[in-house]
Design a protein around this motif. Structure first.
Motif, PDB file in Angstrom:
ATOM      1  N   ALA A 110       0.825  -1.210   0.000  1.00 42.27           N
ATOM      2  CA  ALA A 110       0.000   0.000   0.000  1.00 42.27           C
ATOM      3  C   ALA A 110       0.858   1.259   0.000  1.00 42.27           C
ATOM      4  O   ALA A 110       0.607   2.197  -0.764  1.00 42.27           O
ATOM      5  N   GLY A 114       1.251   4.026  -3.030  1.00 42.56           N
ATOM      6  CA  GLY A 114       1.039   5.462  -2.852  1.00 42.56           C
ATOM      7  C   GLY A 114       2.204   6.269  -3.377  1.00 42.56           C
ATOM      8  O   GLY A 114       2.027   7.311  -4.022  1.00 42.56           O
ATOM      9  N   TRP A 167       1.302   3.939  10.104  1.00 43.67           N
ATOM     10  CA  TRP A 167       0.754   5.262   9.781  1.00 43.67           C
ATOM     11  C   TRP A 167       1.477   5.903   8.602  1.00 43.67           C
ATOM     12  O   TRP A 167       0.860   6.591   7.786  1.00 43.67           O
ATOM     13  N   LEU A 170       0.129   4.112   5.530  1.00 37.34           N
ATOM     14  CA  LEU A 170      -1.262   4.522   5.305  1.00 37.34           C
ATOM     15  C   LEU A 170      -1.332   5.937   4.743  1.00 37.34           C
ATOM     16  O   LEU A 170      -2.084   6.206   3.801  1.00 37.34           O
ATOM     17  N   THR A 171      -0.535   6.838   5.296  1.00 38.20           N
ATOM     18  CA  THR A 171      -0.511   8.218   4.810  1.00 38.20           C
ATOM     19  C   THR A 171      -0.034   8.276   3.366  1.00 38.20           C
ATOM     20  O   THR A 171      -0.621   8.976   2.526  1.00 38.20           O
ATOM     21  N   ALA A 173      -0.149   5.844   1.168  1.00 34.21           N
ATOM     22  CA  ALA A 173      -1.130   5.167   0.316  1.00 34.21           C
ATOM     23  C   ALA A 173      -2.312   6.082   0.005  1.00 34.21           C
ATOM     24  O   ALA A 173      -2.712   6.217  -1.163  1.00 34.21           O
ATOM     25  N   VAL A 174      -2.856   6.711   1.021  1.00 33.91           N
ATOM     26  CA  VAL A 174      -4.029   7.568   0.815  1.00 33.91           C
ATOM     27  C   VAL A 174      -3.656   8.804   0.006  1.00 33.91           C
ATOM     28  O   VAL A 174      -4.356   9.174  -0.946  1.00 33.91           O
ATOM     29  N   THR A 175      -2.548   9.432   0.351  1.00 27.51           N
ATOM     30  CA  THR A 175      -2.122  10.636  -0.370  1.00 27.51           C
ATOM     31  C   THR A 175      -1.814  10.323  -1.833  1.00 27.51           C
ATOM     32  O   THR A 175      -2.263  11.033  -2.739  1.00 27.51           O
ATOM     33  N   ALA A 177      -2.777   7.685  -3.690  1.00 28.45           N
ATOM     34  CA  ALA A 177      -3.965   7.232  -4.430  1.00 28.45           C
ATOM     35  C   ALA A 177      -4.901   8.402  -4.719  1.00 28.45           C
ATOM     36  O   ALA A 177      -5.409   8.529  -5.842  1.00 28.45           O
ATOM     37  N   ALA A 178      -5.116   9.259  -3.745  1.00 26.83           N
ATOM     38  CA  ALA A 178      -6.017  10.403  -3.950  1.00 26.83           C
ATOM     39  C   ALA A 178      -5.449  11.370  -4.983  1.00 26.83           C
ATOM     40  O   ALA A 178      -6.174  11.856  -5.862  1.00 26.83           O
TER      41      ALA A 178
END
Length: 187
Positions: A110, A114, A167, A170-171, A173-175, A177-178
């Motif tokens: 993940a 990202g 974290w 996750l940060t 991955a989200v950043t 992907a978005a």
């Protein structure tokens, strides 16, 4: 169904699948007796890097003006790269005596995904491999002194359940992907 074929060919998906399988099999063959988080990190990085090259098409302006909604397709493409890389690593590790925890593979895949999305957005899809490879090249050389900074810098090699590593991944991955989903590859 024709658009799927055209999309896959324009994003070099067939070549990416062959390269992903070759990189994963080659890394596993070299590290089959010492399969641990380091070879897993290298394998995931190689798999995501070879597939990330297709995160933009031949003509980014054409992608942006198409009549079809690109954000969903961009997200699906990014997610499929992660699933293919993680799934391939999970499959080959079953062939050896050592098994790396699923949570480490999912976390690393993940986060690397990202980074690939961020790289594709910042410097272009053909350079989607740069940030994952850069972070993977630095992580093994970070001193393991137990500090939060070292856990963040070497999140790829941290054991399962390390909050700073989780974290960070996750940060990223989200950043990534978005950003990639909303903007796509750089022109």
């Amino acid at each position: 169904m024709r658009w799927v074929t055209l999309y896959a060919r324009s994003r070099q998906v067939p070549a990416a699948i062959i390269a992903l399988l070759t990189a994963t099999a080659g890394m596993w063959f070299l590290a089959r007796d010492s399969w641990s988080p380091l070879p897993v990190m290298l394998t995931l990085t190689a798999a995501i890097a070879v597939a990330a090259i297709g995160l933009s098409g031949q003509d980014p302006d054409l992608d942006r003006t198409a009549a079809i909604p690109w954000p969903l397709r961009r997200f699906a493409h990014l997610a499929l790269i992660g699933v293919a890389a993680g799934g391939t690593v999970l499959a080959v590790q079953e062939l050896g005596p050592n098994i790396v925890d699923l949570s480490i593979i999912a976390r690393d895949a993940a986060g690397l995904l990202g980074l690939a999305g961020l790289a594709a957005t910042i410097v272009g899809g053909q350079f989607g491999w740069t940030l994952p490879l850069l972070w993977a090249a630095i992580a093994p050389f970070v001193p393991h002194d137990g500090s939060t900074t070292s856990q963040i810098a070497a999140w790829l090699l941290q054991p399962s359940g390390t909050p700073a590593a989780t974290w960070t991944a996750l940060t990223l991955a989200v950043t990534g992907a978005a950003t990639y989903t909303a903007r796509g590859g750089r022109r």
